[in-house]
Design a protein around this motif. Structure first.
Motif, short mmCIF file in Angstrom:
data_model
loop_
_atom_site.label_atom_id
_atom_site.label_comp_id
_atom_site.label_asym_id
_atom_site.label_seq_id
_atom_site.Cartn_x
_atom_site.Cartn_y
_atom_site.Cartn_z
N ASN A 16 0.82 -1.21 0.00
CA ASN A 16 0.00 0.00 0.00
C ASN A 16 0.85 1.26 0.00
O ASN A 16 0.54 2.23 -0.70
N VAL A 17 1.93 1.25 0.77
CA VAL A 17 2.81 2.42 0.82
C VAL A 17 3.49 2.64 -0.53
O VAL A 17 3.55 3.77 -1.04
N VAL A 18 3.98 1.55 -1.14
CA VAL A 18 4.64 1.67 -2.45
C VAL A 18 3.65 2.15 -3.50
O VAL A 18 3.96 3.03 -4.32
N TRP A 19 2.44 1.59 -3.50
CA TRP A 19 1.43 1.97 -4.48
C TRP A 19 1.05 3.45 -4.32
O TRP A 19 0.96 4.19 -5.30
N THR A 20 0.83 3.88 -3.10
CA THR A 20 0.47 5.28 -2.86
C THR A 20 1.60 6.21 -3.26
O THR A 20 1.37 7.27 -3.84
N SER A 21 2.82 5.81 -2.98
CA SER A 21 3.98 6.63 -3.37
C SER A 21 4.08 6.74 -4.89
O SER A 21 4.37 7.82 -5.43
N MET A 22 3.85 5.63 -5.59
CA MET A 22 3.91 5.66 -7.05
C MET A 22 2.86 6.60 -7.62
O MET A 22 3.15 7.38 -8.54
N ILE A 23 1.64 6.53 -7.10
CA ILE A 23 0.57 7.41 -7.58
C ILE A 23 0.94 8.88 -7.32
O ILE A 23 0.74 9.75 -8.17
N ALA A 24 1.49 9.14 -6.14
CA ALA A 24 1.87 10.52 -5.80
C ALA A 24 2.97 11.03 -6.71
O ALA A 24 2.94 12.18 -7.17
N MET A 26 3.64 9.99 -9.81
CA MET A 26 3.10 10.19 -11.16
C MET A 26 2.24 11.45 -11.23
O MET A 26 2.31 12.19 -12.22
N LEU A 27 1.46 11.72 -10.21
CA LEU A 27 0.66 12.93 -10.19
C LEU A 27 1.54 14.18 -10.15
O LEU A 27 1.30 15.15 -10.87
N THR A 28 2.59 14.13 -9.33
CA THR A 28 3.52 15.26 -9.25
C THR A 28 4.22 15.48 -10.59
O THR A 28 4.38 16.62 -11.04
N ALA A 29 4.65 14.40 -11.24
CA ALA A 29 5.31 14.52 -12.54
C ALA A 29 4.37 15.10 -13.58
O ALA A 29 4.76 15.96 -14.38
N THR A 30 3.12 14.68 -13.57
CA THR A 30 2.14 15.20 -14.53
C THR A 30 1.91 16.69 -14.32
O THR A 30 1.92 17.47 -15.28
N VAL A 31 1.72 17.08 -13.09
CA VAL A 31 1.50 18.50 -12.80
C VAL A 31 2.72 19.31 -13.17
O VAL A 31 2.62 20.38 -13.77
N THR A 32 3.91 18.80 -12.88
CA THR A 32 5.15 19.53 -13.20
C THR A 32 5.34 19.67 -14.70
O THR A 32 5.73 20.73 -15.19
N LEU A 33 5.07 18.61 -15.45
CA LEU A 33 5.28 18.66 -16.89
C LEU A 33 4.30 19.59 -17.58
O LEU A 33 4.66 20.29 -18.53
#
Length: 58
Positions: A16-24, A26-33
């Motif tokens: 759960n921690v790894v999955w939540t971190s991955m989603i976070a 990816m969301l940060t990368a999308t917003v940044t790009l």
């Protein structure tokens, strides 16, 4: 009645921690790009146009 296996709970928590971190991430990368994208109306692209010509092949 049922014994809980602490090892299994640790695995589930870790997944759960790894999955939540991955989603976070990816969301940060999308917003940044997409943060530096300018307004589409300001972009100067040449107008692409074409003509349709009905040609009979018979």
């Amino acid at each position: 009645m049922f014994k809980r296996n602490p090892m299994a709970l640790d695995k589930v928590t870790m997944i759960n921690v790894v999955w939540t971190s991955m989603i976070a991430v990816m969301l940060t990368a999308t917003v940044t790009l997409y943060q530096n994208k300018s307004d589409p109306s300001e972009m100067n692209y040449s107008q692409m146009s074409g003509r349709y010509q009905d040609v009979s092949y018979y």
